[in-house]
Motif scaffolding. Structure first.
Motif, PDB file in Angstrom:
ATOM      1  N   THR A 194      -0.453  -2.594   2.138  1.00 23.52           N
ATOM      2  CA  THR A 194      -0.719  -1.140   2.814  1.00 23.52           C
ATOM      3  C   THR A 194      -2.363  -1.360   3.135  1.00 23.52           C
ATOM      4  O   THR A 194      -3.192  -1.615   2.494  1.00 23.52           O
ATOM      5  N   GLU A 197      -0.681   2.275   7.072  1.00 14.96           N
ATOM      6  CA  GLU A 197       0.466   1.807   7.099  1.00 14.96           C
ATOM      7  C   GLU A 197       1.111   0.767   5.847  1.00 14.96           C
ATOM      8  O   GLU A 197       0.140   0.030   5.396  1.00 14.96           O
ATOM      9  N   THR A 198       2.118   1.179   5.214  1.00 11.81           N
ATOM     10  CA  THR A 198       2.694   0.138   4.393  1.00 11.81           C
ATOM     11  C   THR A 198       3.814  -0.610   5.153  1.00 11.81           C
ATOM     12  O   THR A 198       4.626  -0.230   5.771  1.00 11.81           O
ATOM     13  N   ALA A 248      -1.446   7.070   1.273  1.00 14.55           N
ATOM     14  CA  ALA A 248      -0.867   5.624   1.264  1.00 14.55           C
ATOM     15  C   ALA A 248      -0.800   4.950   0.099  1.00 14.55           C
ATOM     16  O   ALA A 248       0.070   4.097  -0.195  1.00 14.55           O
ATOM     17  N   HIS A 308       2.510   3.376  -0.917  1.00 11.62           N
ATOM     18  CA  HIS A 308       2.749   1.821  -1.290  1.00 11.62           C
ATOM     19  C   HIS A 308       3.549   1.827  -2.577  1.00 11.62           C
ATOM     20  O   HIS A 308       4.271   0.750  -2.703  1.00 11.62           O
TER      21      HIS A 308
END
Length: 120
Positions: A47, A66-67, A87, A91
């Motif tokens: 992540t 973003e993961t 996040a 994750h």
């Protein structure tokens, strides 16, 4: 026009010049939220802060984090988030999903994980 972002000390995205962004972005430790290696490092869940808004539709919140999963049954699974806290939670949810989806061949190593995180 592309807007570039870095994280302030509270992990909030702030807009900066392309030059400032490129200098800050060179260090992965600035951008890493969390990273886990599962199943004897056969699968990686990562992540990161993206540095750009990946919300490509005109409606909806900005997507800065973003993961992604690399390897295994959920290879290339991707989720995006607006905030650092989302996040971090996302994750962990993806890590749990990967663990639930995999069928380990060696149950002794099934939950062997290595974590690296910048949570805080």
């Amino acid at each position: 026009m592309i807007n570039y972002y870095i994280l302030d000390d509270g992990h909030d995205p702030i807009a900066v010049s392309a030059y400032e962004w490129s200098q800050w972005f060179e260090n992965i430790e600035h951008r890493r939220v969390a990273e886990d290696y599962l199943f004897d490092s056969k699968i990686r869940v990562s992540t990161v802060f993206l540095g750009l808004n990946h919300q490509h539709w005109l409606d909806g919140p900005p997507l800065f984090f973003e993961t992604m999963v690399f390897g295994g049954e959920t290879d290339m699974l991707q989720t995006r988030y607006s905030t650092w806290d989302d996040a971090v939670a996302g994750h962990q949810a993806v890590v749990e999903l990967v663990k639930a989806c995999e069928t380990p061949t060696d149950t002794d190593n099934a939950l062997h994980t290595h974590s690296q995180s910048q949570v805080g």
